[in-house]
Design an enzyme around this catalytic site. Sequence first.
Site, PDB file in Angstrom:
ATOM      1  N   TYR A  33       7.601 -42.469 -18.337  1.00 22.16           N
ATOM      2  CA  TYR A  33       7.603 -42.379 -19.795  1.00 22.16           C
ATOM      3  C   TYR A  33       8.852 -41.679 -20.288  1.00 22.16           C
ATOM      4  O   TYR A  33       9.599 -41.076 -19.516  1.00 22.16           O
ATOM      5  CB  TYR A  33       6.336 -41.657 -20.291  1.00 22.16           C
ATOM      6  CG  TYR A  33       6.316 -40.156 -20.088  1.00 22.16           C
ATOM      7  CD1 TYR A  33       6.132 -39.602 -18.823  1.00 22.16           C
ATOM      8  CD2 TYR A  33       6.479 -39.282 -21.165  1.00 22.16           C
ATOM      9  CE1 TYR A  33       6.109 -38.217 -18.643  1.00 22.16           C
ATOM     10  CE2 TYR A  33       6.450 -37.903 -20.991  1.00 22.16           C
ATOM     11  CZ  TYR A  33       6.267 -37.379 -19.730  1.00 22.16           C
ATOM     12  OH  TYR A  33       6.252 -36.023 -19.551  1.00 22.16           O
ATOM     13  N   ARG A  52      17.771 -42.177 -18.468  1.00 22.35           N
ATOM     14  CA  ARG A  52      16.794 -41.542 -17.573  1.00 22.35           C
ATOM     15  C   ARG A  52      15.627 -42.488 -17.288  1.00 22.35           C
ATOM     16  O   ARG A  52      15.099 -42.507 -16.172  1.00 22.35           O
ATOM     17  CB  ARG A  52      16.287 -40.225 -18.156  1.00 22.35           C
ATOM     18  CG  ARG A  52      15.393 -39.489 -17.153  1.00 22.35           C
ATOM     19  CD  ARG A  52      14.982 -38.123 -17.626  1.00 22.35           C
ATOM     20  NE  ARG A  52      14.281 -38.196 -18.892  1.00 22.35           N
ATOM     21  CZ  ARG A  52      13.981 -37.136 -19.642  1.00 22.35           C
ATOM     22  NH1 ARG A  52      14.333 -35.918 -19.247  1.00 22.35           N
ATOM     23  NH2 ARG A  52      13.333 -37.278 -20.779  1.00 22.35           N
ATOM     24  N   LYS A 150      10.289 -39.042 -14.159  1.00 20.35           N
ATOM     25  CA  LYS A 150       9.428 -38.694 -15.299  1.00 20.35           C
ATOM     26  C   LYS A 150       8.176 -39.559 -15.269  1.00 20.35           C
ATOM     27  O   LYS A 150       8.052 -40.527 -16.025  1.00 20.35           O
ATOM     28  CB  LYS A 150      10.210 -38.845 -16.608  1.00 20.35           C
ATOM     29  CG  LYS A 150       9.573 -38.092 -17.779  1.00 20.35           C
ATOM     30  CD  LYS A 150      10.545 -38.009 -18.938  1.00 20.35           C
ATOM     31  CE  LYS A 150       9.893 -37.539 -20.220  1.00 20.35           C
ATOM     32  NZ  LYS A 150       9.414 -36.167 -20.224  1.00 20.35           N
ATOM     33  N   GLU A 182      10.593 -24.631 -13.903  1.00 17.55           N
ATOM     34  CA  GLU A 182      10.715 -25.025 -15.316  1.00 17.55           C
ATOM     35  C   GLU A 182       9.398 -24.752 -16.011  1.00 17.55           C
ATOM     36  O   GLU A 182       8.461 -24.234 -15.396  1.00 17.55           O
ATOM     37  CB  GLU A 182      11.120 -26.500 -15.425  1.00 17.55           C
ATOM     38  CG  GLU A 182      10.153 -27.427 -14.720  1.00 17.55           C
ATOM     39  CD  GLU A 182      10.634 -28.873 -14.641  1.00 17.55           C
ATOM     40  OE1 GLU A 182      11.401 -29.309 -15.510  1.00 17.55           O
ATOM     41  OE2 GLU A 182      10.204 -29.569 -13.698  1.00 17.55           O
TER      42      GLU A 182
HETATM   43  N1  PLP Z   1      10.782 -30.500 -17.738  1.00 17.62           N
HETATM   44  C1  PLP Z   1       9.594 -31.138 -17.802  1.00 17.62           C
HETATM   45  C2  PLP Z   1       8.606 -30.926 -16.702  1.00 17.62           C
HETATM   46  C3  PLP Z   1       9.296 -31.969 -18.884  1.00 17.62           C
HETATM   47  O1  PLP Z   1       8.102 -32.592 -18.944  1.00 17.62           O
HETATM   48  C4  PLP Z   1      10.255 -32.118 -19.927  1.00 17.62           C
HETATM   49  C5  PLP Z   1       9.973 -32.979 -21.076  1.00 17.62           C
HETATM   50  O2  PLP Z   1       8.945 -33.568 -21.194  1.00 17.62           O
HETATM   51  C6  PLP Z   1      11.472 -31.438 -19.818  1.00 17.62           C
HETATM   52  C7  PLP Z   1      11.716 -30.645 -18.707  1.00 17.62           C
HETATM   53  C8  PLP Z   1      12.520 -31.553 -20.889  1.00 17.62           C
HETATM   54  O3  PLP Z   1      13.101 -32.826 -20.861  1.00 17.62           O
HETATM   55  P1  PLP Z   1      13.768 -33.425 -22.162  1.00 17.62           P
HETATM   56  O4  PLP Z   1      14.800 -32.434 -22.602  1.00 17.62           O
HETATM   57  O5  PLP Z   1      14.390 -34.706 -21.689  1.00 17.62           O
HETATM   58  O6  PLP Z   1      12.687 -33.630 -23.164  1.00 17.62           O
END
Ligand code: PLP
Length: 286
Positions: A33, A52, A150, A182
Amino acid sequence: MTRTVYVNGTYLPEHEATVSIFDRGFLMADGVYEVTSVLDGKLIDFDGHIKRLHRSLSELDMAAPCSDDELIAMHRELVRLNNIDQGMIYLQVTRGNPGDRSFVFPSADLPPTIVAFTQDIPNLADAPAAKTGFRVISIPDLRWDRRDIKTVQLLYPSMGKMAAKKAGVDDSWFVEDGAVTEGTSNNAYIVKGNRIITRALSTDILHGITRVAVLRFAAEAQFEVEERPFTIEEAQGADEAFSTAASIFVMPVVEIDGKPVGTGKPGPVAQRLRELYLDEMRKAAI
Ligand code: PLP
């Protein structure tokens, strides 16, 4: 107003949208997603999200569901049909519906399932949480080892969010081998003096699209960027901490495991990066 959503090439009211019970996304979490934010009715960093998406698909041996031009047109059409000024667009692509349940991947020519929908968030840029900052707790990172893809396997991050909710705070930061990986759905950073520290890219974390832009703006604004792991103790003793994601942009983190970070209020670096991010990304939105 009834939300209009997208399913496999068709725009329809949300209550008419359906996906098969045999869909691999439903049975196996076999799907990926993207979430793109919308500001002023325009898509933020869409190019990064499409790139991505392609990477996630190719890591799972899935073909692109349609052309990039079709994806852009579909996102714009959803914004138009739902009259979104600020909010998000959720896009999910699964390996499709093989008509039964099996661990074996279906043939590569099975059409994927594509769904997308909007979330109307009128105060996305002006979120009250950005003024007070997030309070977070730390929990062990029990996710699988390919967090750079993702996928829609979001049960553990969802449990992390519930652990935070139960603790009366806003989010959880995951810890593995003594270091922060994270947040449940965001990348994590600390600030020490003029230096911004965040874990380097690897399969340990999602390669945040917001992270790329924020680190670029930070470097342009003469901050030093250091990509390395940090511990919860180091974060608690830092001047500031923050998280980034498409849904929260740059979010100050003011407390970790009950201890205030810095002054315990959103700090100047996180606030400046948030402003820079919003200004620059609004200009570049499509
Ligand atoms: N880390 C995780 C585990 C996430 O699920 C997300 C976003 O959903 C991010 C980091 C941040 O990613 P982005 O800046 O592309 O939204």
